[in-house]
Design an enzyme around this catalytic site. Sequence first.
Site, mmCIF file in Angstrom:
data_model
loop_
_atom_site.group_PDB
_atom_site.id
_atom_site.type_symbol
_atom_site.label_atom_id
_atom_site.label_comp_id
_atom_site.label_asym_id
_atom_site.label_seq_id
_atom_site.Cartn_x
_atom_site.Cartn_y
_atom_site.Cartn_z
ATOM 1 N N SER A 1 0.828 -1.206 0.000
ATOM 2 C CA SER A 1 0.000 0.000 0.000
ATOM 3 C C SER A 1 0.862 1.255 0.000
ATOM 4 O O SER A 1 1.938 1.275 0.566
ATOM 5 C CB SER A 1 -0.930 0.029 1.205
ATOM 6 O OG SER A 1 -1.700 1.218 1.152
ATOM 7 N N LYS B 1 -4.237 -6.911 3.539
ATOM 8 C CA LYS B 1 -4.251 -5.771 2.601
ATOM 9 C C LYS B 1 -5.686 -5.480 2.151
ATOM 10 O O LYS B 1 -6.087 -4.328 1.995
ATOM 11 C CB LYS B 1 -3.348 -6.051 1.389
ATOM 12 C CG LYS B 1 -3.455 -5.003 0.280
ATOM 13 C CD LYS B 1 -2.894 -3.649 0.684
ATOM 14 C CE LYS B 1 -3.295 -2.435 -0.081
ATOM 15 N NZ LYS B 1 -3.368 -2.373 -1.479
ATOM 16 N N HIS C 1 -7.300 -3.663 4.901
ATOM 17 C CA HIS C 1 -6.728 -2.300 4.873
ATOM 18 C C HIS C 1 -7.520 -1.450 3.881
ATOM 19 O O HIS C 1 -7.915 -0.316 4.163
ATOM 20 C CB HIS C 1 -5.249 -2.375 4.469
ATOM 21 C CG HIS C 1 -4.644 -1.075 4.014
ATOM 22 N ND1 HIS C 1 -4.943 -0.503 2.791
ATOM 23 C CD2 HIS C 1 -3.783 -0.232 4.606
ATOM 24 C CE1 HIS C 1 -4.292 0.640 2.666
ATOM 25 N NE2 HIS C 1 -3.568 0.821 3.754
ATOM 26 N N ASN C 2 -7.772 -1.995 2.702
ATOM 27 C CA ASN C 2 -8.514 -1.236 1.692
ATOM 28 C C ASN C 2 -9.963 -1.020 2.110
ATOM 29 O O ASN C 2 -10.552 0.015 1.795
ATOM 30 C CB ASN C 2 -8.455 -1.944 0.335
ATOM 31 C CG ASN C 2 -7.129 -1.701 -0.371
ATOM 32 O OD1 ASN C 2 -6.126 -1.374 0.266
ATOM 33 N ND2 ASN C 2 -7.093 -1.866 -1.682
ATOM 34 N N GLU D 1 -9.881 1.791 4.267
ATOM 35 C CA GLU D 1 -9.645 2.949 3.374
ATOM 36 C C GLU D 1 -10.984 3.442 2.784
ATOM 37 O O GLU D 1 -11.274 4.640 2.777
ATOM 38 C CB GLU D 1 -8.690 2.477 2.279
ATOM 39 C CG GLU D 1 -8.392 3.435 1.155
ATOM 40 C CD GLU D 1 -7.457 2.761 0.120
ATOM 41 O OE1 GLU D 1 -6.374 2.277 0.503
ATOM 42 O OE2 GLU D 1 -7.824 2.697 -1.066
#
Length: 500
Positions: A146, A200, A203-204, A207
């Site tokens: 990222s 990940k 994480h997105n 986000e």
Amino acid sequence: MTSPTANSPADSTDAAGVGRAQIGVTGLAVMGSNLARNLARHGHTVALHNRHADKTDRLIAEHGDEGDFVRTESIEEFVAALQKPRRALIMVKAGQPTDQVIEQLAAAMEPGDIIIDGGNALFTDTIRREHALRERGLHFVGAGVSGGEVGALEGPSIMPGGSVESYKSLGPLLESIAAQVDGTPCCTHIGPDGSGHFVKMVHNGIEYSDMQLIGEAYDLMRRVLGFDAGRIAEVFRDWNGTELESYLVEITAEVLDKSDPQTGGPLVDVIVDAAEQKGTGRWTVKAALDLGVPVTGIAEAVFARALSGARTQRAATKGLAGGTLPTVAEALGGHSETEFIEDIRRALYASKVIAYAQGFDEIKAGSDEHGWGVKPVDLATIWRGGCIIRARFLDRIREAYTSNPELPSLVLDPFFRSAIEEGLDSWRRVVAAAVRLGVPTPGFSSSLAYYDGLRAERLPAALTQGQRDYFGAHTYERVDAPEGKKFHILWSEGGAEIEA
Ligand SMILES: NC(=O)C1=CN([C@@H]2O[C@H](COP(=O)(O)OP(=O)(O)OC[C@H]3O[C@@H](n4cnc5c(N)ncnc54)[C@H](OP(=O)(O)O)[C@@H]3O)[C@@H](O)[C@H]2O)C=CC1
Ligand SMILES: O=C(CO)[C@H](O)[C@H](O)COP(=O)(O)O
């Protein structure tokens, strides 16, 4: 076309015909080319490959002087250019292209070599690929990366999964190019097989949630207070000096301040209001549904993008009645403009805590389900720099999981508990004003409902259970009986209760 420092294929091996590159990157679009440059800038010899050699040549022509690159054209040449055990980083489009490249690499590699997929792969694909390559004696590492284009060049946050053995070989390379915070690299071994890509993905998801909440704060200032983009940019710039300090708040001010090169007005006012998505947010929600984790804020963010993108439907429904709306002054209940801005700031902070709390819950559930042993504190550590969701309060999240690695929810940590309590009245005022004025705030509203659901003494789920027992004999548990003991009412046979 090539610069004086560009290497010819003949340079790819030493005099004995052994590859000399410590790592290779295949897929040289924005992410791959910048990661390759980052690796080279850190003193690593990097073999370069792209399906079409134009990108390889462009990188060497424009940046060949930044380090030691080895230009290759075919996959075989690329693999031959690598030191053993070979380390090849794939940065191509997720899905089928990644499978194709993996197959080409695997066919040219030897047992013990390592294939790394740094793209945004679906974690179940990574699990499948890791298993298949393990059978062939190869290591496969799904590594979340990222930081976007700039982060890839200057220091991303890297989330590698895969075997411990592969990390021993790969870790020092990745850690050398990752962002560093207080001397700690924003890269660590996450766990086996698909754990890196799972993390990940979440994480997105966070986000998406954070971006939606920021969007709602912007919309409230625009529609309720009538601020223009420049004035809202000032507010976000101020907020970035508070506990909201984060990459996304920082870039929000920059985006809002940007003038449209064509009209001279704010750029944001000429951008079509239909948010696109490549899939990681949707995957986060699908995985959460499978795991039974309520990531309500993330789900609202994904659906808000979907609603914004339903352009035909929106064109048809635009202008539908909104009911009898109060004036802004009435909706703000005597609070001033300045007070309302502070309310929005606090609502944003509280909702943001919920977004991270839900993300960490999903990671824990995924890790438990797959036996990955992911440590929340590791994520709070490596997300402090380099990545899109980096934020000042990740230091606090790190402290929270350091003091209690088994924290049942981030909102129970004393720091976050009081942060939310301090913002609660503001949060409720903002949601109430938005509802009364007909301004959609699905992120703020659902996060508050989630919090109220968590803290509730009793939920209407008791009624749901009664209904389920009525129509489907699905049974229920009693508050005064041991957990796990099931009961059923003979609804159509006299109404007696039996043990099921
Ligand atoms: N952009 C971003 O901010 C981020 C992207 N990612 C992920 O990183 C990866 C790379 O992203 P990005 O740099 O944006 O590039 P793209 O996702 O746009 O992919 C372009 C690259 O994929 C290659 N490619 C496409 N199809 C094939 C194929 N069938 N065989 C071989 N190569 C193929 C292209 O080669 P050619 O030039 O020959 O067409 C090109 O090098 C993606 O998985 C993305 O999701 C992760 C974090 C951030
Ligand atoms: O991984 C990323 C950042 O962390 C990418 O920028 C990703 O493409 C963003 O997702 P989307 O395009 O769905 O908004």
